[in-house]
Design a protein around this motif. Structure first.
Motif, PDB file in Angstrom:
ATOM      1  N   TYR A  91     121.001  -0.626  63.678  1.00 17.63           N
ATOM      2  CA  TYR A  91     121.294   0.759  64.687  1.00 17.63           C
ATOM      3  C   TYR A  91     122.768   1.369  64.902  1.00 17.63           C
ATOM      4  N   LEU A  92     122.711   1.739  65.717  1.00 17.34           N
ATOM      5  CA  LEU A  92     124.149   2.337  65.338  1.00 17.34           C
ATOM      6  C   LEU A  92     124.979   1.872  66.028  1.00 17.34           C
ATOM      7  N   SER A  93     125.846   1.713  65.446  1.00 19.31           N
ATOM      8  CA  SER A  93     126.876   0.888  66.420  1.00 19.31           C
ATOM      9  C   SER A  93     128.523   1.625  66.426  1.00 19.31           C
ATOM     10  N   HIS A  94     128.826   2.916  65.992  1.00 21.52           N
ATOM     11  CA  HIS A  94     129.584   3.588  67.039  1.00 21.52           C
ATOM     12  C   HIS A  94     129.405   5.406  66.041  1.00 21.52           C
ATOM     13  N   LEU A  95     130.283   6.251  66.413  1.00 20.08           N
ATOM     14  CA  LEU A  95     130.363   7.480  65.463  1.00 20.08           C
ATOM     15  C   LEU A  95     131.934   7.400  65.864  1.00 20.08           C
ATOM     16  N   SER A  96     132.401   8.407  64.510  1.00 24.50           N
ATOM     17  CA  SER A  96     133.780   8.950  64.616  1.00 24.50           C
ATOM     18  C   SER A  96     133.327  10.727  64.149  1.00 24.50           C
ATOM     19  N   PHE A  97     134.726  11.212  64.948  1.00 28.29           N
ATOM     20  CA  PHE A  97     134.580  12.699  64.302  1.00 28.29           C
ATOM     21  C   PHE A  97     136.394  12.864  64.139  1.00 28.29           C
ATOM     22  N   SER A  98     136.330  13.321  62.601  1.00 27.29           N
ATOM     23  CA  SER A  98     137.302  13.871  62.275  1.00 27.29           C
ATOM     24  C   SER A  98     137.551  15.115  61.900  1.00 27.29           C
ATOM     25  N   PRO A  99     138.428  15.928  62.650  1.00 27.49           N
ATOM     26  CA  PRO A  99     139.467  15.147  63.659  1.00 27.49           C
ATOM     27  C   PRO A  99     138.761  15.388  65.249  1.00 27.49           C
ATOM     28  N   ASP A 100     139.291  14.109  66.016  1.00 27.73           N
ATOM     29  CA  ASP A 100     138.071  13.879  67.616  1.00 27.73           C
ATOM     30  C   ASP A 100     138.294  14.857  67.985  1.00 27.73           C
ATOM     31  N   SER A 101     139.346  15.700  68.132  1.00 26.57           N
ATOM     32  CA  SER A 101     139.182  17.279  69.183  1.00 26.57           C
ATOM     33  C   SER A 101     139.721  18.113  68.225  1.00 26.57           C
ATOM     34  N   VAL A 102     139.650  19.712  69.152  1.00 31.92           N
ATOM     35  CA  VAL A 102     140.060  20.324  68.311  1.00 31.92           C
ATOM     36  C   VAL A 102     140.394  21.481  69.263  1.00 31.92           C
ATOM     37  N   MET A 103     140.959  22.669  68.610  1.00 31.48           N
ATOM     38  CA  MET A 103     141.607  23.443  69.647  1.00 31.48           C
ATOM     39  C   MET A 103     140.956  24.824  69.805  1.00 31.48           C
ATOM     40  N   VAL A 104     140.967  24.966  71.540  1.00 37.11           N
ATOM     41  CA  VAL A 104     140.423  25.802  71.812  1.00 37.11           C
ATOM     42  C   VAL A 104     140.935  27.265  72.252  1.00 37.11           C
ATOM     43  N   TYR A 105     140.492  28.877  71.826  1.00 32.27           N
ATOM     44  CA  TYR A 105     141.433  29.654  72.191  1.00 32.27           C
ATOM     45  C   TYR A 105     140.738  30.608  72.959  1.00 32.27           C
ATOM     46  N   ALA A 106     140.662  31.017  74.014  1.00 29.99           N
ATOM     47  CA  ALA A 106     140.273  31.908  75.244  1.00 29.99           C
ATOM     48  C   ALA A 106     141.131  32.164  76.264  1.00 29.99           C
ATOM     49  N   SER A 107     140.124  32.629  76.929  1.00 28.88           N
ATOM     50  CA  SER A 107     140.839  33.530  78.399  1.00 28.88           C
ATOM     51  C   SER A 107     140.922  32.283  78.983  1.00 28.88           C
ATOM     52  N   GLN A 108     141.919  32.064  80.229  1.00 31.90           N
ATOM     53  CA  GLN A 108     141.928  31.361  81.503  1.00 31.90           C
ATOM     54  C   GLN A 108     141.069  30.695  81.914  1.00 31.90           C
ATOM     55  N   SER A 109     140.019  31.413  82.436  1.00 31.67           N
ATOM     56  CA  SER A 109     139.479  30.872  83.592  1.00 31.67           C
ATOM     57  C   SER A 109     137.394  31.039  82.019  1.00 31.67           C
ATOM     58  N   LEU A 110     138.440  30.875  80.542  1.00 35.25           N
ATOM     59  CA  LEU A 110     137.394  30.067  80.133  1.00 35.25           C
ATOM     60  C   LEU A 110     138.007  28.789  80.264  1.00 35.25           C
ATOM     61  N   LEU A 111     139.237  28.791  79.296  1.00 37.41           N
ATOM     62  CA  LEU A 111     139.926  27.896  79.232  1.00 37.41           C
ATOM     63  C   LEU A 111     139.365  26.938  79.730  1.00 37.41           C
ATOM     64  N   ASP A 112     139.289  27.257  81.413  1.00 32.34           N
ATOM     65  CA  ASP A 112     139.876  26.105  82.827  1.00 32.34           C
ATOM     66  C   ASP A 112     138.261  25.500  83.051  1.00 32.34           C
ATOM     67  N   SER A 113     136.872  25.744  82.226  1.00 32.79           N
ATOM     68  CA  SER A 113     135.719  25.741  81.795  1.00 32.79           C
ATOM     69  C   SER A 113     135.473  24.604  81.340  1.00 32.79           C
ATOM     70  N   ILE A 114     135.657  24.942  80.047  1.00 32.60           N
ATOM     71  CA  ILE A 114     135.869  24.679  78.895  1.00 32.60           C
ATOM     72  C   ILE A 114     136.492  22.734  78.935  1.00 32.60           C
ATOM     73  N   ASN A 115     135.480  21.950  78.504  1.00 32.30           N
ATOM     74  CA  ASN A 115     136.250  19.935  78.528  1.00 32.30           C
ATOM     75  C   ASN A 115     136.283  19.467  78.174  1.00 32.30           C
ATOM     76  N   VAL A 116     134.912  20.091  76.990  1.00 29.60           N
ATOM     77  CA  VAL A 116     134.528  19.496  75.904  1.00 29.60           C
ATOM     78  C   VAL A 116     133.701  20.214  75.531  1.00 29.60           C
ATOM     79  N   VAL A 117     133.292  20.441  73.773  1.00 31.35           N
ATOM     80  CA  VAL A 117     133.036  21.371  72.958  1.00 31.35           C
ATOM     81  C   VAL A 117     132.410  20.256  72.095  1.00 31.35           C
ATOM     82  N   TYR A 118     130.255  20.897  71.419  1.00 31.05           N
ATOM     83  CA  TYR A 118     129.404  20.356  70.965  1.00 31.05           C
ATOM     84  C   TYR A 118     128.750  20.475  69.927  1.00 31.05           C
ATOM     85  N   THR A 119     128.726  19.507  68.858  1.00 30.22           N
ATOM     86  CA  THR A 119     128.509  19.881  67.347  1.00 30.22           C
ATOM     87  C   THR A 119     127.166  20.330  67.392  1.00 30.22           C
TER      88      THR A 119
END
Length: 335
Positions: free
Chosen positions: A167-195
């Protein structure tokens, strides 16, 4: 064979070879000639051909970040005689289309280059007889901002199934967070990004992959590719004796169950099992994190000799936990 016979044989052979070579050369001449006529007739026909032209965005201010992947090429479908089309393919090279940022940026984070402006740059490079039948994309768009950004976590999208018995014990990302550049209204609507959608199956060992992040229209992700690590673990079956607890009991009553403990069987990864609490002397597994309950509200109006027990909680990493029995004998006593 006499000398006379040899001379006769030599004369006949040379004559035949000369005749064969002559006929072959005549055949070859007419073959080439027909090929030339066929080629000329073919090249005189009208063809449509798709050609690619590079695109360059210039004069972008240093404090501006382009937040989308603008098309790097434009594909034009051209119509002309075959020999003209051949000129584009093997001779005439088309200069890149140059887009001046200042001419199309609307000051609100968006710019659009219409098809007419794109054709104005490509048309002067074409032969007069060449017609533009279409282009892809039919316009160019770019999004930009002045450095506004936000750091958001990366999340997995897709299905992961290890090999049988794992079974899958756990998974990790490197890096686990990324920088998002966008307009302020679009930035407010983005809380996570997906693969991008992943489908990974039948693996037993730690697996590392480079995965791309799903594009967000009007946003730039930095980085756009992250490293995914999957940690499978082999499953083992274990069991533990868990005390039965009573809940919602009146203050003047006591519930006694027979037996007072219930066996819980479960599947757990070998690595997780090593971290679970054990008795220091006996090395037996302790029931910490497990809860088996009897609810007084389910038995107060019941006149049977047995009560139902429920597995209410298990520690993290436990799979397929089940009770050895679902009912036990009980006795209600007054204090």
């Amino acid at each position: 064979m006499t000398i006379k016979s040899l001379r006769t044989y030599s004369i006949v052979r040379n004559f035949l070879f000369r005749m064969v070579n002559k006929e072959f050369l005549i055949f070859l001449f007419f073959l080439v000639l027909s090929g030339i006529f066929w080629l000329l007739m073919t090249l005189n026909q009208t063809f449509e051909k798709e050609l690619s032209v590079d695109v360059r965005l210039v004069n972008v201010p240093k404090n501006v970040v382009i937040t989308n992947d603008m098309a790097a090429t434009i594909r034009f479908t051209l119509k002309d005689k075959g020999y003209m089309i051949g000129g584009y393919l093997y001779g005439k090279s088309l200069r890149p289309i140059v887009i001046d940022f200042s001419n199309y940026a609307n000051g609100k984070g968006h710019g659009v280059v219409p098809a007419s402006d794109l054709q104005k740059q490509i048309a002067p490079q074409l032969y007069k007889s060449t017609a533009i039948m279409g282009m892809k994309p039919d316009k160019l768009e770019f999004y930009y901002n002045f450095g506004r950004n936000k750091k958001v976590p990366v999340r997995m999208l897709g299905g992961i199934t290890p090999d049988n018995g794992y079974y899958l014990s756990h998974l990790s990302f490197s890096p686990d967070s990324v920088m998002v550049y966008a307009s302020q209204s679009l930035l407010d609507s983005i809380n996570v990004v997906y693969t991008e959608h992943q489908r990974i199956v039948n693996f037993r060992d730690t697996l590392t992959r480079e995965v791309s992040l799903r594009k967000v229209r009007g946003a730039k992700l930095v980085p756009s590719v992250v490293q995914l690590k999957l940690f499978p673990d082999i499953l083992t079956e274990e069991s533990v004796e868990v005390p039965i607890e009573a809940v919602n009991m009146p203050a003047d009553k006591v519930l006694r169950t027979f037996p007072s403990k219930v066996k819980v069987t479960f599947a757990v990864g070998a690595n997780r099992m090593r971290l679970m609490p054990k008795n220091a002397e006996t090395k037996q597994l302790l029931p910490r994190g497990f809860r088996v309950l009897v609810d007084y509200n389910t038995i107060k109006d019941d006149h049977t000799d047995k009560c139902r027990v429920v597995l209410a909680a298990t520690p993290s990493g436990i799979r397929n936990a089940r009770l050895a029995v679902e009912e036990v004998d009980y006795l209600l006593e007054s204090k």
